[in-house]
Design a protein around this motif. Structure first.
Motif, PDB file in Angstrom:
ATOM      1  N   LYS A 152       0.830  -1.211   0.000  1.00  0.00           N
ATOM      2  CA  LYS A 152       0.000   0.000   0.000  1.00  0.00           C
ATOM      3  C   LYS A 152       0.865   1.262   0.000  1.00  0.00           C
ATOM      4  O   LYS A 152       0.573   2.214  -0.726  1.00  0.00           O
ATOM      5  CB  LYS A 152      -0.963  -0.017   1.189  1.00  0.00           C
ATOM      6  CG  LYS A 152      -2.020  -1.100   1.076  1.00  0.00           C
ATOM      7  CD  LYS A 152      -3.152  -0.981   2.050  1.00  0.00           C
ATOM      8  CE  LYS A 152      -2.784  -0.949   3.485  1.00  0.00           C
ATOM      9  NZ  LYS A 152      -3.952  -0.998   4.388  1.00  0.00           N
ATOM     10  N   GLU A 166      -6.080  -7.249   4.067  1.00  0.00           N
ATOM     11  CA  GLU A 166      -5.424  -6.967   5.346  1.00  0.00           C
ATOM     12  C   GLU A 166      -6.388  -7.168   6.511  1.00  0.00           C
ATOM     13  O   GLU A 166      -6.007  -7.718   7.552  1.00  0.00           O
ATOM     14  CB  GLU A 166      -4.880  -5.541   5.358  1.00  0.00           C
ATOM     15  CG  GLU A 166      -4.132  -5.201   6.627  1.00  0.00           C
ATOM     16  CD  GLU A 166      -3.570  -3.795   6.637  1.00  0.00           C
ATOM     17  OE1 GLU A 166      -2.841  -3.480   7.587  1.00  0.00           O
ATOM     18  OE2 GLU A 166      -3.864  -3.001   5.715  1.00  0.00           O
ATOM     19  N   ASP A 167      -7.633  -6.739   6.345  1.00  0.00           N
ATOM     20  CA  ASP A 167      -8.633  -6.936   7.398  1.00  0.00           C
ATOM     21  C   ASP A 167      -8.833  -8.420   7.706  1.00  0.00           C
ATOM     22  O   ASP A 167      -8.870  -8.816   8.873  1.00  0.00           O
ATOM     23  CB  ASP A 167      -9.970  -6.300   7.014  1.00  0.00           C
ATOM     24  CG  ASP A 167      -9.953  -4.781   7.092  1.00  0.00           C
ATOM     25  OD1 ASP A 167      -9.043  -4.221   7.729  1.00  0.00           O
ATOM     26  OD2 ASP A 167     -10.853  -4.159   6.501  1.00  0.00           O
ATOM     27  N   SER A 216      -8.016  -0.475  -2.012  1.00  0.00           N
ATOM     28  CA  SER A 216      -9.200  -0.932  -1.266  1.00  0.00           C
ATOM     29  C   SER A 216      -9.254  -2.461  -1.196  1.00  0.00           C
ATOM     30  O   SER A 216      -9.695  -3.016  -0.191  1.00  0.00           O
ATOM     31  CB  SER A 216     -10.489  -0.369  -1.870  1.00  0.00           C
ATOM     32  OG  SER A 216     -10.712  -0.894  -3.164  1.00  0.00           O
ATOM     33  N   ASP A 231      -6.836  -3.396   1.440  1.00  0.00           N
ATOM     34  CA  ASP A 231      -7.439  -3.159   2.761  1.00  0.00           C
ATOM     35  C   ASP A 231      -8.314  -4.343   3.169  1.00  0.00           C
ATOM     36  O   ASP A 231      -8.275  -4.779   4.322  1.00  0.00           O
ATOM     37  CB  ASP A 231      -8.282  -1.887   2.745  1.00  0.00           C
ATOM     38  CG  ASP A 231      -7.460  -0.613   2.685  1.00  0.00           C
ATOM     39  OD1 ASP A 231      -6.268  -0.646   3.059  1.00  0.00           O
ATOM     40  OD2 ASP A 231      -8.019   0.416   2.248  1.00  0.00           O
TER      41      ASP A 231
END
Length: 124
Positions: free
Chosen positions: A37, A103-104, A97, A100
């Motif tokens: 990122k 990663e979550d 996105s 993200d």
């Protein structure tokens, strides 16, 4: 010639339990997603690609190490496969996105794994 940090890290890997190695894989994947990122924000697409591929390699390792005799592992295989496909998509589209989202997932997996390790240690 290895630096002291590299020797320490190698020693950690060599002496870790399988559970600790899995935790290290989750932590590494999260670290490389953050690097991906950051590289995308800096428009360093080569570094972003390299970091993204490292995450894909870690996901592949997590797949390889699944114990398919454990019914829970059967649930993780499609999840890991999904994450790997999303990483490929993020790499192609340069889409933060998607990173993200991955990663979550990995953060939740890591935190749950860490908690399970702590519970297992208490039960001993």
């Amino acid at each position: 010639m290895q630096t002291a940090a590299e020797k320490y890290q190698l020693n950690q890997v060599n002496t870790a339990t399988p559970a600790e190695l899995t935790l290290m894989l989750y932590n590494g994947a999260i670290r490389f997603i953050k690097q991906t990122k950051m590289a995308l924000q800096e428009n360093d697409f080569t570094k972003a690609h390299q970091s993204n591929v490292r995450v894909q390699d870690i996901i592949s390792e997590l797949i390889i190490t699944l114990d398919m005799s454990n019914p829970l592992s059967e649930n993780f295989l499609p999840l890991y496969d999904y994450l790997n496909r999303r990483l490929i998509e993020a790499n192609i589209k340069k889409d933060v996105s998607i990173l993200d989202e991955v990663e979550d997932f990995l953060t939740q997996f890591r935190d749950t794994w860490r908690e399970a390790m702590a519970l297992a240690k208490q039960a001993q």
